[in-house]
Design a protein around this motif. Sequence first.
Motif, PDB file in Angstrom:
ATOM      1  N   GLU A  11      23.587 131.764  32.605  1.00 36.45           N
ATOM      2  CA  GLU A  11      22.630 132.655  31.956  1.00 36.45           C
ATOM      3  C   GLU A  11      23.231 134.058  31.896  1.00 36.45           C
ATOM      4  N   PRO A  12      22.872 134.840  30.907  1.00 33.85           N
ATOM      5  CA  PRO A  12      23.462 136.172  30.766  1.00 33.85           C
ATOM      6  C   PRO A  12      23.082 137.076  31.939  1.00 33.85           C
ATOM      7  N   MET A  13      23.962 138.062  32.206  1.00 32.45           N
ATOM      8  CA  MET A  13      23.717 138.982  33.308  1.00 32.45           C
ATOM      9  C   MET A  13      22.558 139.912  32.976  1.00 32.45           C
ATOM     10  N   SER A  14      21.862 140.316  34.019  1.00 34.89           N
ATOM     11  CA  SER A  14      20.777 141.274  33.819  1.00 34.89           C
ATOM     12  C   SER A  14      21.375 142.653  33.554  1.00 34.89           C
ATOM     13  N   GLY A  15      20.538 143.558  33.069  1.00 38.95           N
ATOM     14  CA  GLY A  15      21.000 144.915  32.763  1.00 38.95           C
ATOM     15  C   GLY A  15      21.485 145.642  34.003  1.00 38.95           C
ATOM     16  N   LEU A  16      20.818 145.439  35.134  1.00 45.38           N
ATOM     17  CA  LEU A  16      21.206 146.109  36.375  1.00 45.38           C
ATOM     18  C   LEU A  16      22.572 145.615  36.841  1.00 45.38           C
ATOM     19  N   ALA A  17      22.797 144.306  36.790  1.00 46.68           N
ATOM     20  CA  ALA A  17      24.078 143.752  37.219  1.00 46.68           C
ATOM     21  C   ALA A  17      25.207 144.279  36.331  1.00 46.68           C
TER      22      ALA A  17
END
Length: 146
Positions: free
Chosen positions: A105-111
């Motif tokens: 799954e794509p990375m979150s904005g924070l990561a």
Amino acid sequence: MVRNLNHDTFLVIRYVKRRLTVLIDIDGKHEWRDCIDVPGVRLPRGYYFGTSSVTGDLSDNHDIISLKLYQLTVERTPEEEKQDREVYLPVVDNLKLPGMEAPLEPMSGLALFLIVFFSLVAIVFAIVIGVIIYNKWQEQSRKHFY
């Protein structure tokens, strides 16, 4: 498991109604044991069955005594018949092969922000260390008398 035995070993491969079953008799007791049983196997039509007893540099010698092939007449619904005609490559329903995991799954904005931030900090740190080392080297080279 089948090397250097004093009796014949037997293998049965069955493919009936999208189920592949392999049975073996390696004990010489004429009793079949399950080897594998895989439901949901869909094989395309029009292929041929082949076998070979050659194993590398003939380090093992296997004799294929007989081969019995049967075409079973199985009554199918029109829907099953249509599904069998649509198979072009061998597939197994609900089988997870190694290396075929679900996509990440794509990375979150924070990561993503943290990765970019710490990467930039590391680059700036490397540049500062490089400048300090270069200045020390320049200072050392000026002290030499030729």
